[in-house]
Design an enzyme around this catalytic site. Sequence first.
Site, PDB file in Angstrom:
ATOM      1  N   ARG A  83       0.861  -1.187   0.000  1.00  0.00           N
ATOM      2  CA  ARG A  83       0.000   0.000   0.000  1.00  0.00           C
ATOM      3  C   ARG A  83       0.895   1.233   0.000  1.00  0.00           C
ATOM      4  NH1 ARG A  83      -2.805  -0.523   4.937  1.00  0.00           N
ATOM      5  NH2 ARG A  83      -4.177  -1.982   3.871  1.00  0.00           N
ATOM      6  N   ARG A 153      -1.189   6.267   9.613  1.00  0.00           N
ATOM      7  CA  ARG A 153      -1.202   5.760   8.245  1.00  0.00           C
ATOM      8  C   ARG A 153      -1.468   6.880   7.238  1.00  0.00           C
ATOM      9  NH1 ARG A 153      -3.693  -0.365   8.705  1.00  0.00           N
ATOM     10  NH2 ARG A 153      -2.334  -1.035  10.416  1.00  0.00           N
ATOM     11  N   LYS A 217      -2.845   0.713  15.173  1.00  0.00           N
ATOM     12  CA  LYS A 217      -2.894   1.577  14.003  1.00  0.00           C
ATOM     13  C   LYS A 217      -3.621   2.874  14.322  1.00  0.00           C
ATOM     14  CE  LYS A 217      -6.957  -0.874  12.215  1.00  0.00           C
ATOM     15  NZ  LYS A 217      -7.480  -1.717  11.120  1.00  0.00           N
ATOM     16  N   LYS A 219      -5.314   6.478  12.303  1.00  0.00           N
ATOM     17  CA  LYS A 219      -5.737   7.024  11.017  1.00  0.00           C
ATOM     18  C   LYS A 219      -6.137   8.486  11.155  1.00  0.00           C
ATOM     19  CE  LYS A 219      -7.360   2.502   9.421  1.00  0.00           C
ATOM     20  NZ  LYS A 219      -8.517   1.703   8.926  1.00  0.00           N
ATOM     21  N   CYS A 437     -14.638  -4.150   0.695  1.00  0.00           N
ATOM     22  CA  CYS A 437     -13.212  -4.372   0.917  1.00  0.00           C
ATOM     23  C   CYS A 437     -12.719  -5.475  -0.023  1.00  0.00           C
ATOM     24  CB  CYS A 437     -12.953  -4.754   2.371  1.00  0.00           C
ATOM     25  SG  CYS A 437     -13.567  -6.397   2.821  1.00  0.00           S
ATOM     26  N   CYS A 443      -6.968 -11.510   1.180  1.00  0.00           N
ATOM     27  CA  CYS A 443      -6.912 -11.074   2.570  1.00  0.00           C
ATOM     28  C   CYS A 443      -6.973 -12.267   3.523  1.00  0.00           C
ATOM     29  CB  CYS A 443      -8.048 -10.112   2.882  1.00  0.00           C
ATOM     30  SG  CYS A 443      -8.026  -9.548   4.606  1.00  0.00           S
ATOM     31  N   CYS A 482     -14.959  -9.202   6.887  1.00  0.00           N
ATOM     32  CA  CYS A 482     -14.723  -9.504   8.299  1.00  0.00           C
ATOM     33  C   CYS A 482     -15.046  -8.239   9.084  1.00  0.00           C
ATOM     34  CB  CYS A 482     -13.273  -9.954   8.520  1.00  0.00           C
ATOM     35  SG  CYS A 482     -12.082  -8.596   8.597  1.00  0.00           S
ATOM     36  N   CYS A 486     -12.511  -2.379   7.025  1.00  0.00           N
ATOM     37  CA  CYS A 486     -11.846  -1.766   5.869  1.00  0.00           C
ATOM     38  C   CYS A 486     -12.827  -1.203   4.847  1.00  0.00           C
ATOM     39  CB  CYS A 486     -10.927  -2.781   5.199  1.00  0.00           C
ATOM     40  SG  CYS A 486      -9.572  -3.330   6.249  1.00  0.00           S
TER      41      CYS A 486
END
Length: 573
Positions: A83, A153, A217, A219, A437, A443, A482, A486
């Site tokens: 990414r 990110r 993470k 964002k 996603c 994935c 899931c 995302c």
Amino acid sequence: MKGNIPEDVIVQGTLAENERIKGESQYLRGTIADDFNDEITGGFTADNFQLIRFHGMYQQDDRDIRAERAKQKLEPLHNVMLRARMPGGVITPEQWLAIDTFADDHTSYGSIRLTTRQTFQFHGVLKPKIKLMHQTLNKIGIDSIATAGDVNRNVLCTSNPVESKLHQEAYEWAIKISEHLLPKTKAYAEIWLDGEKVEQTGDNVEPILGKTYLPRKFKTTVVIPPQNDVDVHANDLNFVAIGDGDKLIGFNVLVGGGLAMTFGDESTYPRRADDFGFIPLEKTLDVAAAVVTTQRDWGNRVNRKNAKTKYTLDRVGSDRFKQEVENRAGIKFEASKPYEFTERGDRIGWVEGIDNKHHLTLFIENGRIKDTDVAPLKTGVRKIAEIHQGDFRMTANQNLIVAGVDAADKARIEEIAVSHGLMDATVSNQRKNSMACVAFPTCPLAMAEAERFLPGYVTQIEGLLAKHGIVDEHIIFRVTGCPNGCGRAMLAEIGLVGRGPDKYNLYLGGNVAGTRVPKLYKDNISSTEILGHLDELIAKWVASRNANEAFGDFVIRAGIVKEVKVSATDFYG
């Protein structure tokens, strides 16, 4: 107190394994270089499986052929997904042509995927091509530093080419925030760009992120009302641009949004961001660093499922977190300036900006740019890039804007777009407002299909809208394979979250503005069962809605689901 950190904000217990990995990584180096040179396996082993994420890569394999390879006594067909780091999603035609060529020559799928993080991904890059991939990107001014892992990110920014002066200022701040919060370690350059090794010791190497980086993470977005095209409530930190005419004067700061959850664990939940207040432009980087360092010091390093900023705010109290940010940034938040979100998606088609430039937003279903027998999308974008004099802007809704087109060039670009399936007048409003996603086959977290499932399922939803006489209307519809969030299904009017093969949770009640989390309506049901429920619900909506009442608002007013106001309490209550 532990140092300057109050004892009562520290979560006690055995640290998560990821904390050991980061602490022993020598500032994200680990033994990645040794693993890369190991020809016995196509993957990365032990700690490096996690550490390569900080370099923008996830190790994956083709799950469609995993069982067959196991029968043949072969390891999974390991590859990486990369990414890129593209603050604000702006990319030049020259850069596009380079990534297009790499995708053709060196990826297993030959495609480029636009993501909900306003950047592009390569899928299916085998180990021998990884260094070439990074060096190719570096030559054109792109990297993948900190697009995954426990760091800040890719910074999103509203893709609004119409109000060009305000957008340009906001975009520049997105770049500044991204650079300010980047890891300072030289590991990326050493490993992938053959940079000179640098000895790095001591806490001053990462003054903002620290030796063990963030608990989870993080964002960040910059958003320009009234367009909430970045879904601010899916993010830890958001800067809402406040303008005076076409001049940016400051930001309202929203903290603590996030969508991921874990099935069966009610300590996890999606959450709206809290509004901390207004700041002047000159305090932007100080506040960004203060929010990140407060989360760094106060976040949960024991249980990663509760490690995101949203859980820190709920555990210590939003007011206390805000006060700590004020202390660290040397500022007092002012009362938030008024703003309103009225739109969420992208403006598909041509628009003209105040600078008399023209901008064409191309609808890219699922963000997957590849050539098919029906639509050679990848070839079309390449042909546009070969003649385009402006730039491209990737959107957080997986679309692509051809920005800055002179009037004299409009017809030629449109002809290419139409002939390659990039402009299609038959694409419905419903399809334009649906998103998924990646999920299968790449994935490793996917429980159910999403990207491959979406196109056919949208066709069936279009059929329901036609059946009930509203074929030109739409409902914001999203699917994730899931519960990790995302595809941002937990901000949709209808959200499907994968539970297993052809099994989804059905959530209802998000709103058009993207400021409300939907609520569970049916648990663990098939896609066919879901269509049956949607048929009944759409019929009720058409029969009983108020004037201009959106589907998500109707299901709440009609008592079909309760409104989620306080995330944890209302979401499960």
